[in-house]
Design a protein around this motif. Structure first.
Motif, PDB file in Angstrom:
ATOM      1  N   ARG A   1      -7.751  -5.759  -2.085  1.00  0.00           N
ATOM      2  CA  ARG A   1      -6.998  -5.033  -3.119  1.00  0.00           C
ATOM      3  C   ARG A   1      -6.230  -5.996  -4.024  1.00  0.00           C
ATOM      4  NH1 ARG A   1      -4.871  -1.415   1.472  1.00  0.00           N
ATOM      5  NH2 ARG A   1      -3.152  -2.866   1.166  1.00  0.00           N
TER       6      ARG A   1
ATOM      7  N   LYS B   1      -1.966   3.735   3.289  1.00  0.00           N
ATOM      8  CA  LYS B   1      -2.268   2.556   4.103  1.00  0.00           C
ATOM      9  C   LYS B   1      -3.683   2.531   4.662  1.00  0.00           C
ATOM     10  CE  LYS B   1       2.226   1.515   4.314  1.00  0.00           C
ATOM     11  NZ  LYS B   1       2.755   0.487   3.402  1.00  0.00           N
ATOM     12  N   TYR B   2      -4.178   1.320   4.798  1.00  0.00           N
ATOM     13  CA  TYR B   2      -5.406   1.039   5.543  1.00  0.00           C
ATOM     14  C   TYR B   2      -4.995   0.889   7.002  1.00  0.00           C
ATOM     15  CZ  TYR B   2      -8.491  -2.667   7.524  1.00  0.00           C
ATOM     16  OH  TYR B   2      -9.274  -3.445   8.329  1.00  0.00           O
TER      17      TYR B   2
ATOM     18  N   MET C   1       1.065   6.767   9.630  1.00  0.00           N
ATOM     19  CA  MET C   1       0.475   5.545  10.193  1.00  0.00           C
ATOM     20  C   MET C   1       1.288   5.075  11.403  1.00  0.00           C
ATOM     21  SD  MET C   1      -0.107   1.738   8.600  1.00  0.00           S
ATOM     22  CE  MET C   1       1.597   1.226   8.745  1.00  0.00           C
TER      23      MET C   1
ATOM     24  N   HIS D   1      -5.920  -2.231  14.009  1.00  0.00           N
ATOM     25  CA  HIS D   1      -7.071  -1.552  13.386  1.00  0.00           C
ATOM     26  C   HIS D   1      -8.096  -1.180  14.455  1.00  0.00           C
ATOM     27  CE1 HIS D   1      -5.682  -2.179   9.364  1.00  0.00           C
ATOM     28  NE2 HIS D   1      -5.689  -3.484   9.463  1.00  0.00           N
TER      29      HIS D   1
ATOM     30  N   ALA E   1       0.828  -1.209   0.000  1.00  0.00           N
ATOM     31  CA  ALA E   1       0.000   0.000   0.000  1.00  0.00           C
ATOM     32  C   ALA E   1       0.860   1.255   0.000  1.00  0.00           C
ATOM     33  CB  ALA E   1      -0.925  -0.007   1.203  1.00  0.00           C
TER      34      ALA E   1
ATOM     35  N   SER F   1      -9.359 -10.830   5.282  1.00  0.00           N
ATOM     36  CA  SER F   1      -8.382  -9.779   5.585  1.00  0.00           C
ATOM     37  C   SER F   1      -8.696  -8.531   4.779  1.00  0.00           C
ATOM     38  CB  SER F   1      -6.992 -10.299   5.216  1.00  0.00           C
ATOM     39  OG  SER F   1      -6.075  -9.240   5.188  1.00  0.00           O
TER      40      SER F   1
ATOM     41  N   SER G   1      -6.760  -6.001   3.585  1.00  0.00           N
ATOM     42  CA  SER G   1      -5.914  -5.714   2.430  1.00  0.00           C
ATOM     43  C   SER G   1      -6.084  -6.741   1.302  1.00  0.00           C
ATOM     44  CB  SER G   1      -4.449  -5.644   2.858  1.00  0.00           C
ATOM     45  OG  SER G   1      -4.095  -6.823   3.552  1.00  0.00           O
TER      46      SER G   1
ATOM     47  N   SER H   1      -7.517   3.352   0.827  1.00  0.00           N
ATOM     48  CA  SER H   1      -6.119   2.937   0.698  1.00  0.00           C
ATOM     49  C   SER H   1      -5.833   2.637  -0.770  1.00  0.00           C
ATOM     50  CB  SER H   1      -5.828   1.722   1.581  1.00  0.00           C
ATOM     51  OG  SER H   1      -6.716   0.661   1.322  1.00  0.00           O
TER      52      SER H   1
ATOM     53  N   ASP I   1       5.121  -1.236   6.336  1.00  0.00           N
ATOM     54  CA  ASP I   1       3.864  -1.811   6.834  1.00  0.00           C
ATOM     55  C   ASP I   1       3.939  -1.993   8.350  1.00  0.00           C
ATOM     56  OD1 ASP I   1       2.336  -1.813   4.570  1.00  0.00           O
ATOM     57  OD2 ASP I   1       2.821  -3.867   3.988  1.00  0.00           O
ATOM     58  N   ALA I   2       3.031  -2.774   8.911  1.00  0.00           N
ATOM     59  CA  ALA I   2       3.013  -2.962  10.365  1.00  0.00           C
ATOM     60  C   ALA I   2       4.091  -3.965  10.762  1.00  0.00           C
ATOM     61  CB  ALA I   2       1.632  -3.433  10.804  1.00  0.00           C
TER      62      ALA I   2
ATOM     63  N   ARG J   1     -10.399 -17.400  10.479  1.00  0.00           N
ATOM     64  CA  ARG J   1     -10.705 -16.511   9.351  1.00  0.00           C
ATOM     65  C   ARG J   1     -11.085 -17.304   8.105  1.00  0.00           C
ATOM     66  NH1 ARG J   1      -6.835 -11.348   9.009  1.00  0.00           N
ATOM     67  NH2 ARG J   1      -6.599 -10.813  11.187  1.00  0.00           N
TER      68      ARG J   1
ATOM     69  N   ASP K   1      -4.796  -6.735  12.890  1.00  0.00           N
ATOM     70  CA  ASP K   1      -6.195  -6.801  13.308  1.00  0.00           C
ATOM     71  C   ASP K   1      -6.406  -6.009  14.610  1.00  0.00           C
ATOM     72  OD1 ASP K   1      -8.808  -7.770  13.125  1.00  0.00           O
ATOM     73  OD2 ASP K   1      -8.357  -9.280  14.657  1.00  0.00           O
TER      74      ASP K   1
HETATM   75  C1  DP6 Z   1      -0.189  -1.920   7.498  1.00  0.00           C
HETATM   76  O1  DP6 Z   1      -5.474  -6.096   5.976  1.00  0.00           O
HETATM   77  O2  DP6 Z   1      -3.391  -7.106   6.947  1.00  0.00           O
HETATM   78  O3  DP6 Z   1      -0.435  -3.525   5.771  1.00  0.00           O
HETATM   79  O4  DP6 Z   1      -7.603  -7.222   8.032  1.00  0.00           O
HETATM   80  O5  DP6 Z   1      -6.286  -7.769  10.125  1.00  0.00           O
HETATM   81  O6  DP6 Z   1      -5.703  -8.855   7.941  1.00  0.00           O
HETATM   82  P1  DP6 Z   1      -6.291  -7.648   8.639  1.00  0.00           P
HETATM   83  O7  DP6 Z   1      -5.288  -6.465   8.396  1.00  0.00           O
HETATM   84  P2  DP6 Z   1      -4.536  -6.169   7.088  1.00  0.00           P
HETATM   85  O8  DP6 Z   1      -3.945  -4.724   7.429  1.00  0.00           O
HETATM   86  C2  DP6 Z   1      -3.099  -4.100   6.542  1.00  0.00           C
HETATM   87  C3  DP6 Z   1      -2.282  -3.125   7.256  1.00  0.00           C
HETATM   88  C4  DP6 Z   1      -1.131  -2.533   6.484  1.00  0.00           C
HETATM   89  C5  DP6 Z   1      -1.570  -1.415   5.546  1.00  0.00           C
HETATM   90  C6  DP6 Z   1      -2.195  -1.819   4.236  1.00  0.00           C
HETATM   91  O9  DP6 Z   1      -1.815  -2.836   3.636  1.00  0.00           O
HETATM   92  O10 DP6 Z   1      -3.045  -1.049   3.768  1.00  0.00           O
END
Ligand code: DP6
Length: 334
Positions: free
Chosen positions: A148, A16-17, A246, A200, A13, A143, A145, A37, A287-288, A76, A197
Motif C-alpha cells: 500500500r 486493517k489487513y 481486529m 496473520h 490502515a 511485507s 502492508s 484493506s 495497529d498490532a 525477508r 506475521d
Molecule cells: C495491524 O503487513 O506488517 O498493521 O506482512 O508480517 O509484515 P507482515 O505484516 P504487516 O501487517 C499489518 C498489520 C496491521 C494492519 C494493516 O496495516 O493493515
C-alpha cells in the motif's frame, strides 16, 4: 553502476489487513489477504534505502539504521532480492542500507515504508521496470502492508487471484484530495510482543474471524464513499469499529494476544470525549501494538495533539500528514 536509492512513507490502515490465505505453492508466494484493506500513506514516517548489486559481494548484506538487520528481517530482504535477481538475470549479491526518519520503536510500521523503498531501489538498481504496479509482488514478498506504500494518498489492497498480485493494489485518491493528519499517541516504545506475521497465520483460530471478514466486506464500500466525500464522521466510525474488531480477533485467537496497555484505553476514551464533549473531529485506530493513531483534519491537529499530550501514560505524540508515494533520489547512503 547497479545502485539506486529510494524513499517511501509508511501508511496507516483505516480498514486493517489481518489474516492471510494459506500459501498456494509456487504460483502464489506473496501473501494474499483474507480481506481488503484501505490506508493512508504517511509523509512524516519515511524510510530511505540504498541497494546495490555488486560483483565483489559474497552474500546479501543489510544494515538497518547502521546496525546489521535482525535475522528475520534479513531473511525477508533476501526473498525480495532473490526475486529481483530472478527477474533481471543478475547473479550479483546486494548490499542494502536503510534508515528510518522516525523512531522504529514508536509503533509506526517500518516494514511498510522499508519494503516499499527496498522494492523500488532494488528494482531500479537491477534495471527493472519501476512503476508501482511492477513493484507490488516485490514489496509483498517483504511485507503485506508495504504494497500500500507504493502509492501516495489513499490506497486499497484487495485479495487477488493466484499470479495476479500486481492488480491487487490501487490508489483511490491522491494525498491532495484530503489533508488528514495522523497523530500517534505513543504509550510504549518496547518491541511488540508478537509479530504481525504470526498473527496473520493464527487469525483463523479465532471464532470471531469469520464475522469480522463479513463486516469488512460490508464496510469497504462505505469507507470508499467516505473518502470520496471527505466525510470524516463516516470514515471515523468505520475505522474505530474495524480496529476494535481486529483486536477482538487477536484477543480471541490461539495463542491469545493483548496488545493494549492501560494507557491505550485512556487514549481511546479521551478521543471519544474530545469528540462528544469538546467538538473536535478526531477518531482512533490501533495497529498490532499499544500505541493509538488519532486521525483528524489538519486544522485540528494542534488542539488534538495538546489534548493527547496531557493524558497520563502518553510518552510523546508524533504527527504525520497524508503523503505522496515513493520516489528515487540521488542522495545515496553509501
Ligand atoms: C495491524 O503487513 O506488517 O498493521 O506482512 O508480517 O509484515 P507482515 O505484516 P504487516 O501487517 C499489518 C498489520 C496491521 C494492519 C494493516 O496495516 O493493515
Amino acid at each position: 553502476m547497479m545502485k539506486a536509492t529510494a524513499e517511501a512513507g509508511s501508511n496507516i490502515a483505516f480498514i486493517k489487513y489481518w489474516g492471510v490465505h494459506p500459501r498456494g505453492g509456487e504460483a502464489q508466494r506473496e501473501p494474499n489477504p483474507l480481506n481488503p484493506s484501505i490506508s493512508m500513506t504517511l509523509d512524516g514516517a519515511r524510510t530511505t534505502t540504498t541497494a546495490a548489486f555488486l560483483e565483489d559481494q559474497s552474500e546479501d548484506s543489510c544494515l538497518l539504521n547502521d546496525r546489521p538487520a535482525p535475522q528475520e528481517a534479513l531473511h525477508r530482504v533476501r526473498t525480495v532480492l532473490d526475486e529481483v535477481r530472478a527477474r533481471s538475470g543478475t547473479r550479483f549479491f546486494a548490499r542494502v542500507e536503510s534508515v528510518n526518519g522516525f523512531p522504529t520503536s514508536a509503533g509506526i510500521a517500518s516494514s511498510a515504508s522499508g519494503f516499499a523503498a527496498l522494492a523500488l531501489a532494488a528494482a531500479r538498481a537491477a534495471g527493472l521496470a519501476c512503476e508501482p504496479r511492477s513493484l507490488v509482488s516485490l514489496a509483498l514478498l517483504g511485507s503485506g502492508s508495504a504494497c500500500r506504500s507504493l502509492y501516495g494518498g489513499f490506497v486499497i489492497w484487495s485479495p487477488h487471484a493466484a499470479g495476479h498480485a500486481e492488480d491487487s493494489v490501487r490508489q483511490m485518491a491522491p494525498a491532495s484530495h484530503w489533508p488528514l493528519t495522523d497523530m500517534v499517541a505513543v504509550v510504549s516504545r518496547s518491541k511488540k510482543e508478537v509479530s504481525s506475521d504470526r498473527g496473520h497465520r493464527t487469525a483463523a483460530t479465532s471464532p470471531l474471524l469469520e464475522g469480522r471478514v463479513r463486516n469488512v466486506v460490508r464496510r469497504v464500500p462505505e469507507v470508499e464513499q467516505a473518502i470520496r466525500d471527505r466525510d470524516l464522521a463516516a470514515l471515523g466510525e468505520a475505522m474505530e469499529a474495524d480496529a476494535l474488531g481486529m483486536h477482538a480477533v487477536i484477543m480471541t485467537a490461539r495463542p491469545s494476544v493483548i496488545y493494549w496497555e492501560p494507557a491505550t484505553i485512556s487514549v481511546v476514551k479521551r478521543v471519544r470525549a474530545l469528540r462528544e464533549r469538546e467538538g473536535l473531529d478526531c477518531y482512533f485506530t490501533i495497529d498490532a501494538g499499544p500505541n493509538v493513531h488519532v486521525i483528524a483534519p489538519q486544522e485540528q491537529a494542534e488542539p488534538v495533539t495538546r489534548a493527547l499530550e496531557e493524558i497520563p501514560g502518553v510518552l510523546e505524540v508524533l504527527r504525520c500528514r497524508c503523503g505522496r508515494g515513493p520516489r528515487l533520489t540521488d542522495t545515496h547512503l553509501f
